[in-house]
Design an enzyme around this catalytic site. Structure first.
Site, PDB file in Angstrom:
ATOM      1  N   ARG A   6       0.841  -1.188   0.000  1.00  0.00           N
ATOM      2  CA  ARG A   6       0.000   0.000   0.000  1.00  0.00           C
ATOM      3  C   ARG A   6       0.875   1.236   0.000  1.00  0.00           C
ATOM      4  NH1 ARG A   6      -4.830  -1.024   4.228  1.00  0.00           N
ATOM      5  NH2 ARG A   6      -5.356  -2.850   2.983  1.00  0.00           N
ATOM      6  N   SER A  56      -7.891  -0.292   0.661  1.00  0.00           N
ATOM      7  CA  SER A  56      -8.898  -0.460   1.697  1.00  0.00           C
ATOM      8  C   SER A  56      -9.569   0.857   2.100  1.00  0.00           C
ATOM      9  CB  SER A  56      -8.254  -1.136   2.904  1.00  0.00           C
ATOM     10  OG  SER A  56      -9.218  -1.437   3.854  1.00  0.00           O
ATOM     11  N   HIS A  57      -9.437   1.220   3.364  1.00  0.00           N
ATOM     12  CA  HIS A  57     -10.139   2.382   3.902  1.00  0.00           C
ATOM     13  C   HIS A  57      -9.349   3.666   3.706  1.00  0.00           C
ATOM     14  CE1 HIS A  57      -7.370   0.522   6.586  1.00  0.00           C
ATOM     15  NE2 HIS A  57      -7.229   1.666   7.216  1.00  0.00           N
ATOM     16  N   ASP A  96     -16.360  -0.192   3.928  1.00  0.00           N
ATOM     17  CA  ASP A  96     -15.205   0.647   3.573  1.00  0.00           C
ATOM     18  C   ASP A  96     -14.870   0.579   2.082  1.00  0.00           C
ATOM     19  OD1 ASP A  96     -14.228  -1.929   3.485  1.00  0.00           O
ATOM     20  OD2 ASP A  96     -12.223  -1.340   4.102  1.00  0.00           O
ATOM     21  N   ASP A 143     -12.963  -1.199   0.073  1.00  0.00           N
ATOM     22  CA  ASP A 143     -12.995  -2.462  -0.668  1.00  0.00           C
ATOM     23  C   ASP A 143     -14.029  -3.453  -0.136  1.00  0.00           C
ATOM     24  OD1 ASP A 143     -11.471  -2.733   1.646  1.00  0.00           O
ATOM     25  OD2 ASP A 143     -10.308  -4.381   0.831  1.00  0.00           O
ATOM     26  N   ASP A 188     -14.597  -4.825   2.868  1.00  0.00           N
ATOM     27  CA  ASP A 188     -14.379  -5.882   3.853  1.00  0.00           C
ATOM     28  C   ASP A 188     -14.634  -5.440   5.289  1.00  0.00           C
ATOM     29  OD1 ASP A 188     -12.111  -4.337   4.024  1.00  0.00           O
ATOM     30  OD2 ASP A 188     -10.689  -5.980   3.663  1.00  0.00           O
ATOM     31  N   ARG A 189     -14.688  -4.134   5.523  1.00  0.00           N
ATOM     32  CA  ARG A 189     -14.947  -3.670   6.894  1.00  0.00           C
ATOM     33  C   ARG A 189     -16.426  -3.342   7.079  1.00  0.00           C
ATOM     34  NH1 ARG A 189     -10.005  -0.150   9.215  1.00  0.00           N
ATOM     35  NH2 ARG A 189      -8.357  -1.522   8.487  1.00  0.00           N
ATOM     36  N   THR A 229      -2.685  -9.292  14.502  1.00  0.00           N
ATOM     37  CA  THR A 229      -3.494  -8.459  13.615  1.00  0.00           C
ATOM     38  C   THR A 229      -3.243  -8.844  12.160  1.00  0.00           C
ATOM     39  OG1 THR A 229      -3.501  -6.633  15.157  1.00  0.00           O
ATOM     40  CG2 THR A 229      -3.798  -6.068  12.837  1.00  0.00           C
ATOM     41  N   GLU A 274     -11.976  -8.709  14.109  1.00  0.00           N
ATOM     42  CA  GLU A 274     -10.934  -7.818  14.570  1.00  0.00           C
ATOM     43  C   GLU A 274     -11.562  -6.503  14.999  1.00  0.00           C
ATOM     44  OE1 GLU A 274      -7.005  -8.238  12.324  1.00  0.00           O
ATOM     45  OE2 GLU A 274      -8.515  -8.172  10.769  1.00  0.00           O
ATOM     46  N   LYS A 324     -12.367 -10.781   5.614  1.00  0.00           N
ATOM     47  CA  LYS A 324     -13.449 -10.199   6.386  1.00  0.00           C
ATOM     48  C   LYS A 324     -14.467  -9.662   5.404  1.00  0.00           C
ATOM     49  CE  LYS A 324     -10.802  -5.961   7.265  1.00  0.00           C
ATOM     50  NZ  LYS A 324      -9.408  -6.271   6.954  1.00  0.00           N
ATOM     51  N   ARG A 341      -1.119   2.859  17.567  1.00  0.00           N
ATOM     52  CA  ARG A 341      -2.447   2.495  18.037  1.00  0.00           C
ATOM     53  C   ARG A 341      -2.350   2.075  19.499  1.00  0.00           C
ATOM     54  NH1 ARG A 341      -4.996   2.925  13.352  1.00  0.00           N
ATOM     55  NH2 ARG A 341      -4.505   1.647  11.530  1.00  0.00           N
TER      56      ARG A 341
END
Ligand code: G16
Length: 542
Positions: free
Chosen positions: A22, A112-113, A276, A278, A280-281, A343, A362, A375, A495
């Site tokens: 990414r 992704s997001h 999101d 793609d 998956d969330r 993770t 997750e 996911k 995080r």
């Protein structure tokens, strides 16, 4: 048609992160950058003569990348390529197509997001024949190859048409442009009680789904509006846009604030959800309640028998280490296995393949089951609708009843984004050095039971993943976890995950930030977040 051999030299930054490679779009736009990585996939995976799935979340650069990859796939001897119409395939739908059509794997184009557009991010990842993200051994081999690459293969052909469902030949490769939704929609119909959901939606239940101008729009419209009868307009922001309409396609309280507002107050919607970039969330909301992803996993596991494939119960569950321990309590009660993994969805793959677990999730808004190896945002939304259709209870009541029965794991994640990388690494190193002395000492009025840097041994293949985040576990069940994100593209993201356990069913429900206030202060005291990062407060709190 003869493949063209193009000379190239390695880039030194092609190490895949938590979920593939990414980077900012402009990094991917450098000559040879995408090509080097794609050739590294072809050089290390047995794809000649095989079938490959290809698609992405529709973000800026998706179409160009698909054209490039198709030419390279043909030049590298791939026999057949299934491409989502318009270049669109959500991440879970790609996993579904790989599995249903027994292909050798797939390439997913997504960050992704992360935001999209010319100044946004882009990404690429390879999924293996089980439909899941490539395990560490595979991503390691691809990376190693990218360090020594000196040429790639392509064809000199014009762009192909992606927008029409049709088939053609490119070089020696068969290309099929497929309906991106059909396989996935069929799979969903087999996972849930569509009749019950139809009845719920026909009975005045008020809901909204926010596709955030990302990939799930076409999936949600087909399934929720056309197949399940939700009124037109239920799906908001349903047109996939290259820049996601300028938004941040991350379904959380900060980035889906408008949707959250629709659920507030006596007139609020019964249910709202978002997915999101793609697909998956997921984020799940009820009237005046946000269901944390950790609680969502626990509640779905506790109610697994309402779902048609799981009428007889589930074999086990898994959660990533930073995810709250709410699901552990459900597993203990049900007498089923509960696994704690690092993770990254890829760590669930072996457990799912071996049939050890049915559901996994997750804290990072990922929930799913063994139906695919990713996911799955819409799966989670449909699971909640199925559950609500059976229970006929407001979301808030259902969640509170769960807490009363199993205890409540107060939970929050604080993100410090785009922090100076060296400073973030120094914070982690300092903390790591002090871990051996922490057990038995007191912090935030609690006794530390264990302090370590999480390491995981895969129970199926014995592979070991080390340094997966620093855990401070307290005797009363509370936890503080520190971890550096593996998906950011600028500096480092720190995080901080906070959790405490309330088992008194008569205790007043508190705001999580309030319930966790002592732990939040203790985390800063312990790790010197402000001192190291120069930040007074987190950028995002979920
Ligand atoms: C990816 C992985 C997830 C993981 C998340 C963690 O999500 O697929 O399994 O939980 O990264 O992100 P971070 O390392 O930033 O905490 P996604 O949705 O970005 O593909």
């Amino acid at each position: 048609m003869q493949p063209i051999r193009v000379q190239t030299t390695p880039f030194d930054d092609q190490k895949p992160g938590t979920s593939g490679l990414r980077k900012q779009v402009r990094v991917f736009q450098q000559p040879h950058y995408l090509e080097n990585f794609v050739q590294s996939i072809f050089d290390t995976q047995a794809l000649a003569g095989a079938t490959l799935v290809l698609g992405g979340d529709g973000r800026y650069h998706n179409r160009q990348a698909i054209q490039t990859i198709l030419r390279m796939a043909a030049a590298n001897g791939v026999a057949r390529c299934l491409v989502g119409q318009g270049g669109i395939l959500s991440t879970p739908a790609t996993s579904c197509v790989i599995r249903r059509r027994r292909t050798a794997g797939g390439i997913i184009l997504s960050a992704s997001h992360n935001p999209g557009g010319p100044d946004g991010d882009f990404g690429i990842k390879f999924n293996t024949a089980n439909g899941g993200p490539a395990p560490e051994g595979v991503t390691g081999a691809i990376y190693a190859r990218s360090r020594e690459i000196d040429h790639y293969l392509t064809l000199d052909t014009p762009d192909v048409e992606l927008d029409r469902i049709h088939q053609f030949t490119l070089g020696g490769m068969r290309v099929e442009i497929i309906d991106p939704v059909a396989d996935y929609a069929e799979l969903m119909a087999a996972q849930f009680d569509f009749e019950a959901i139809r009845a719920l939606l026909a009975g005045g239940f008020r809901m909204a789904f926010d596709a955030m101008h990302a990939v799930t729009g076409p999936y949600a419209r087909r399934i929720l509006e056309q197949q399940l009868g939700a009124p037109e307009g239920t799906v908001r922001n349903g047109e996939p846009l290259e820049d996601f309409g300028g938004g941040h396609p991350d379904p959380n309280l900060a980035h889906a604030a408008e949707l959250v507002a629709l659920t507030r107050g006596p007139e609020g919607l019964d249910f709202a959800a978002a997915s999101d970039g793609d697909g998956d969330r997921n984020m799940i909301l009820g009237r005046d309640i946000f269901v944390t992803p950790s609680d969502s996993l626990a509640i779905l596991a506790a109610n697994a028998t309402v779902f048609p494939p799981w009428r007889e119960g589930i074999p086990g569950v898994a959660r990533s280490m930073p995810t709250s321990q709410a699901v552990d309590r459900v597993a203990a009660r049900l007498g089923i296995a509960c696994y704690e993994t690092p993770t990254g969805w890829k760590f669930f793959g072996n457990l799912l393949d071996a049939g050890r677990i049915a559901f996994c999730g997750e804290e990072s808004f990922g929930t799913g089951s063994s139906h695919v190896r990713e996911k799955d945002g819409l799966w989670a939304v449909l699971a909640w609708l199925n559950l609500l259709a059976v229970r006929r209870q407001p979301v808030r009541e259902l969640v509170r009843a769960h807490w009363a029965e199993y205890g409540r794991n107060y939970y929050s994640r604080h993100d410090y984004e785009a922090v100076d990388k060296a400073a973030a690494e120094a914070l982690m190193a300092d903390l790591r050095a002090r871990l051996p002395d922490l057990a038995g000492t007191r912090l935030a009025g609690r006794v530390i039971r264990l302090a370590d840097d999480f390491s995981y041994t895969d129970p199926i293949d014995g592979s070991v993943a080390e340094r997966q985040g620093i855990r401070i576990l307290f005797e009363d069940g509370a936890r503080i976890v520190f971890r550096l994100s593996g998906t950011g593209t600028v500096g480092a993201t720190l995080r901080l995950y906070l959790e405490s356990l309330e088992t008194d069913p008569t205790a007043q429900c508190q705001d999580p930030q309030q319930a966790l206030a002592e732990l939040i202060a203790a985390a800063d005291e312990l790790a010197g977040i402000r001192r190291h990062t120069g930040r007074e407060r987190p950028d995002v709190i979920t």
